[in-house]
Structures are given as structure tokens and as C-alpha cells.
Scaffold this motif. Structure first.
Motif, PDB file in Angstrom:
ATOM      1  N   SER A 225       0.825  -1.205   0.000  1.00  0.00           N
ATOM      2  CA  SER A 225       0.000   0.000   0.000  1.00  0.00           C
ATOM      3  C   SER A 225       0.864   1.261   0.000  1.00  0.00           C
ATOM      4  O   SER A 225       0.521   2.257  -0.643  1.00  0.00           O
ATOM      5  CB  SER A 225      -0.946   0.007   1.209  1.00  0.00           C
ATOM      6  OG  SER A 225      -1.769  -1.146   1.179  1.00  0.00           O
ATOM      7  N   GLU A 238      -4.552   3.051   3.220  1.00  0.00           N
ATOM      8  CA  GLU A 238      -3.990   3.164   4.548  1.00  0.00           C
ATOM      9  C   GLU A 238      -2.785   2.215   4.662  1.00  0.00           C
ATOM     10  O   GLU A 238      -2.796   1.128   4.102  1.00  0.00           O
ATOM     11  CB  GLU A 238      -5.041   2.732   5.569  1.00  0.00           C
ATOM     12  CG  GLU A 238      -5.162   3.676   6.738  1.00  0.00           C
ATOM     13  CD  GLU A 238      -6.173   3.152   7.732  1.00  0.00           C
ATOM     14  OE1 GLU A 238      -5.709   2.557   8.721  1.00  0.00           O
ATOM     15  OE2 GLU A 238      -7.382   3.313   7.505  1.00  0.00           O
ATOM     16  N   THR A 252      -4.261  -3.639   5.204  1.00  0.00           N
ATOM     17  CA  THR A 252      -5.261  -3.700   4.148  1.00  0.00           C
ATOM     18  C   THR A 252      -6.102  -4.935   4.422  1.00  0.00           C
ATOM     19  O   THR A 252      -5.586  -6.041   4.480  1.00  0.00           O
ATOM     20  CB  THR A 252      -4.582  -3.809   2.769  1.00  0.00           C
ATOM     21  OG1 THR A 252      -3.690  -2.709   2.624  1.00  0.00           O
ATOM     22  CG2 THR A 252      -5.608  -3.782   1.642  1.00  0.00           C
ATOM     23  N   ASP A 268      -5.134  -3.404  -4.794  1.00  0.00           N
ATOM     24  CA  ASP A 268      -4.386  -3.628  -3.568  1.00  0.00           C
ATOM     25  C   ASP A 268      -5.104  -4.722  -2.800  1.00  0.00           C
ATOM     26  O   ASP A 268      -6.322  -4.665  -2.637  1.00  0.00           O
ATOM     27  CB  ASP A 268      -4.326  -2.339  -2.739  1.00  0.00           C
ATOM     28  CG  ASP A 268      -3.287  -2.436  -1.626  1.00  0.00           C
ATOM     29  OD1 ASP A 268      -2.542  -3.440  -1.583  1.00  0.00           O
ATOM     30  OD2 ASP A 268      -3.227  -1.508  -0.795  1.00  0.00           O
TER      31      ASP A 268
HETATM   32 MG    MG Z   1      -1.702  -2.809   2.510  1.00  0.00          MG
END
Ligand code: MG
Ligand code: GTP
Ligand code: ZN
Length: 373
Positions: A225, A238, A252, A268
Motif C-alpha cells: 500500500s 492506509e 489492508t 491492492d
Molecule cells: Mg496494505
């Protein structure tokens, strides 16, 4: 639309509203087929997030869509057919909700094989063009894991690319880390990047074709991320600290499709701890293409690379050209792929048997009703 202004209007003014989501002629053809065979007015949409029994779609505006009964039944019979992140779907408006009427044919599917007794294959991402495998420079690298990720990526049909992330944390060890990663990455490019210092980001960004879909694959905390945010030039996901207990925290928690400034798309996904190689040796063989090429030079076509004379594999090990451990890992992953395929076949047989029994019961019930007792 009038055509008298043709000279002054560029083609991009007529771009499809979904082109920013990867819309292309293949998807268009698949959608047209679905639309023609439906009595309803359908719209194309792309799944950004899969939730239980519903999906978050982009039309391109964000909407939530429930599954139409036919799609729900198909998903219950075969979990892999349920709409998942990256999927193109045909939706329609019904009252004040959206319904997914059809899942369009997929290409480049990243499938995590379910090998436990009652587990199902999980489609992690659909319609992906490239898989960006992230391996943190400060934690290894773990070449065995990398080979597993590569096998999975090759099997998907998408192009694997490896990112050695958090490069600045490796300090002096960086060249050694990158060399080790490169030694197990045959036929795929390796990028050395840092989300914190910006190292290698421009080179990686230059590869992101507009409309192409990339999926991030790596363990939790590998920096997926963070890399996405750095490439986007703004926080889109985030990120989180890694916990000390080595279990990872999974910052995540669900898969998400993110359109990037340059026109590419990124999926993601939560970190993956362990990957079982798919029951399809082709991905494994592709990962070990260098070893396989050696094996093809053995004197005997059926060489088991044991003590046969003229074995090119053993000669390469003796010469220090091939790491004996890499050879062992190839054998191991091949055995595992074979085993997983047989497991998958057994599971399919069991499911078919269940289906027959069900149909048989339904048939008997229908006959009973007909007889009237
Ligand atoms: Mg992540
Ligand atoms: N020093 C340094 N730290 C980084 C870099 N990239 C990521 N990190 C840190 O690594 C930790 C994990 O990063 P994330 O981006 O959340 O990792 P992730 O792969 O998305 O993890 P999951 O979402 O749990 O799968 C965070 O504390 C980041 O700040 C980098 O280039 N350099
Ligand atoms: Zn041999």
C-alpha cells in the motif's frame, strides 16, 4: 452527437466513460454478448470490491450491487464464478438497487488454490495484466516464497514484475539482496524501490500503461500500500506498522481497485502469508525456466537428474552455475503442484457426486409427486 466539428474534435473526446477503468474492445465484445441475451437494459461496470453477497462497482460512479438470482446460484455452485475484484460485470437498475446480471468472461485471473478439504479456490483478482510481487529488502529476501509468488503469477496469465521494496532499509546489503532476488527471477523484471526515498519509482511508473490493471502481491507489511501511495503521489490506501509478533497486522483488510493518475489501475489486496502453488505445473516450470532449459540438455530425454551420465543439471550444480537448493525447490514445487492438482480433481469428483445425489433426490421427489403419494 453531431459530426460537423470532426476536424476540431480529437478522438479522446469520444472516449468511453469507462476507459479510465480499463474498458477495452475485448470487454466491450463480452458486454455486447451479455446485453443482447438479456431482456433487461444492462450497463457495464467494474468490480472494485467484493463483499459477501454484494459487490462495490464503478459505473464509473461508486455503487453497491447485489447479485441477481442467476448469478447468486452460479456463485453458490462454484465459488470461483462469483464476481470478484477486477471483474467486469453487466448490471441493471431494479427499483432503488443495482443488480449484477452477468459476470463477463475473464482474462488474467489470479487464483489462490484452496487445498484444504473443504476449501475453495479463491479468485484474488480478475482481468489483471501484471502482477507486482513485493518483497521487502530488509527481511530476507525469502527466495522460496518468491518462487511461489512467481509460480502463482505465471499461472494467472498476467506478466509478473518483482519489486524489492523498502530498499533504503537494506543499507549496504542492498546489492546482495537484489542479486539474490534476480537469481530466482527468470524472465521477469526486478525493480528496486523505496516508497520513503522515492528510489526507482519513476522507472516503475514508466511501465504503467493507461488502462492496464496491476495487482499487488506480497506478505503483510511488505509495503504494497505504501508503494501504491508513492506511485499515486497521494495517500490512496492506509498503511500500517508491522507488529512485532511476526504475524503481521493486515493493514489492508479487503481488496480494492484504485485508478492511478496516469490511467493504470491497481488492485491492492491484503498480504498473503502462504501461497500454495496451483495444481498446474506450467507456472512452476515457467518460474524455473532456467533449470528446465538445463534439463533439456541432458543426454537422456527421461533423465531423472540422479546419477545418469551426461546430466546437464548435475553438471551445472557441480560447476556452481546452478544452486542445488534451487533445484530442490523446483522438485518440491512440482510435487506440490501435482499433489494439489490431484486434490482439486478429487474435490471436483466429490462435488459432482453431491450434485448427482441432489438431482437424483429431486428426480425421485418429482416422480413421487407425479404418482400422487
Ligand atoms: Mg496494505
Ligand atoms: N523505511 C521504509 N518503510 C516502508 C517503506 N514502504 C513501506 N514501509 C513501511 O512498512 C510498513 C508496512 O507498509 P504497508 O504499505 O502498510 O504494507 P502492506 O504490504 O500494504 O501490508 P498489508 O496491507 O498488511 O498487506 C509501514 O510501517 C510502512 O511505513 C519504505 O520504502 N521504507
Ligand atoms: Zn539430467
Amino acid at each position: 452527437m453531431s459530426h460537423h466539428s470532426e476536424n476540431t474534435t480529437s478522438e479522446t473526446d469520444f472516449a468511453h466513460p469507462l476507459s479510465g477503468l480499463g474498458w477495452n474492445p475485448r470487454v466491450e465484445a463480452a458486454f455486447d454478448t451479455a446485453a443482447r441475451s438479456s431482456p433487461h437494459v444492462l450497463l457495464p461496470a467494474r468490480v472494485a470490491e467484493a463483499r459477501r453477497g454484494a459487490v462495490g462497482v464503478r459505473l464509473p460512479q461508486h455503487e453497491t450491487a447485489a447479485l441477481a438470482p442467476g448469478v447468486r446460484r452460479a456463485a453458490e455452485a462454484d465459488h470461483a464464478s462469483a464476481p470478484t475484484s477486477g471483474d467486469w460485470v453487466a448490471v441493471r437498475r431494479s427499483g432503488d438497487t443495482w443488480l449484477v446480471e452477468a459476470v463477463l468472461e475473464r482474462t488474467g485471473t489470479l487464483v489462490r488454490q484452496g487445498v484444504a478439504k473443504d476449501s475453495h479456490d479463491q479468485v484474488l483478482a480478475a482481468n489483471v495484466d501484471a502482477v507486482l510481487i513485493c518483497e521487502a529488502a530488509d527481511q530476507g529476501p525469502n527466495v522460496g516464497r518468491l518462487e511461489r509468488f512467481l509460480s502463482l503469477a505465471w499461472t494467472s496469465g498476467a506478466t509478473p514484475v518483482v519489486a524489492v521494496t523498502k530498499a533504503e532499509l537494506a543499507g549496504e546489503r542492498l546489492p546482495e539482496v537484489v542479486e539474490l532476488v534476480e537469481s530466482v527471477t527468470t524472465g521477469a523484471d526486478v525493480h528496486t524501490v523505496s516508497a520513503h526515498t522515492g528510489l526507482g519509482l519513476a522507472e516503475l511508473a514508466a511501465r504503467l500503461r493507461p488502462g492496464a490493471t496491476w495487482v499487488l502481491l506480497g506478505t503483510s507489511g511488505a509495503g504494497k500500500s505504501s508503494l501504491l501511495n508513492a506511485l499515486a503521489g497521494q495517500p490512496v490506501m492506509e498503511t500500517g506498522e508491522i507488529r512485532d509478533d511476526r504475524r503481521g497486522r493486515h493493514t489492508t483488510t479487503h481488496r480494492q481497485l484504485i485508478p492511478m493518475p496516469g490511467g493504470a489501475l491497481f488492485l491492492d489486496i491484503p498480504g498473503v502469508r502462504r501461497i500454495d502453488v496451483p495444481g498446474d505445473e506450467s507456472g512452476v516450470d515457467r518460474t524455473f525456466a532456467d533449470v528446465k532449459a538445463l534439463a533439456e540438455r541432458c543426454r537422456f530425454g527421461d533423465c531423472a537428474h540422479g546419477s545418469e551420465p551426461g546430466c546437464a543439471v548435475n553438471a551445472a550444480v557441480d560447476d556452481g552455475e546452478l544452486d542445488a537448493r534451487r533445484l530442490e525447490r523446483w522438485y518440491k514445487l512440482r510435487r506440490e503442484a501435482e499433489w494439489n492438482r490431484s486434490r482439486g480433481d478429487a474435490r471436483m469428483r466429490a462435488e459432482r457426486r453431491k450434485e448427482w445425489k441432489r438431482n437424483d433426490r429431486v428426480g425421485r421427489e418429482a416422480a413421487r409427486l407425479k404418482r400422487g403419494y
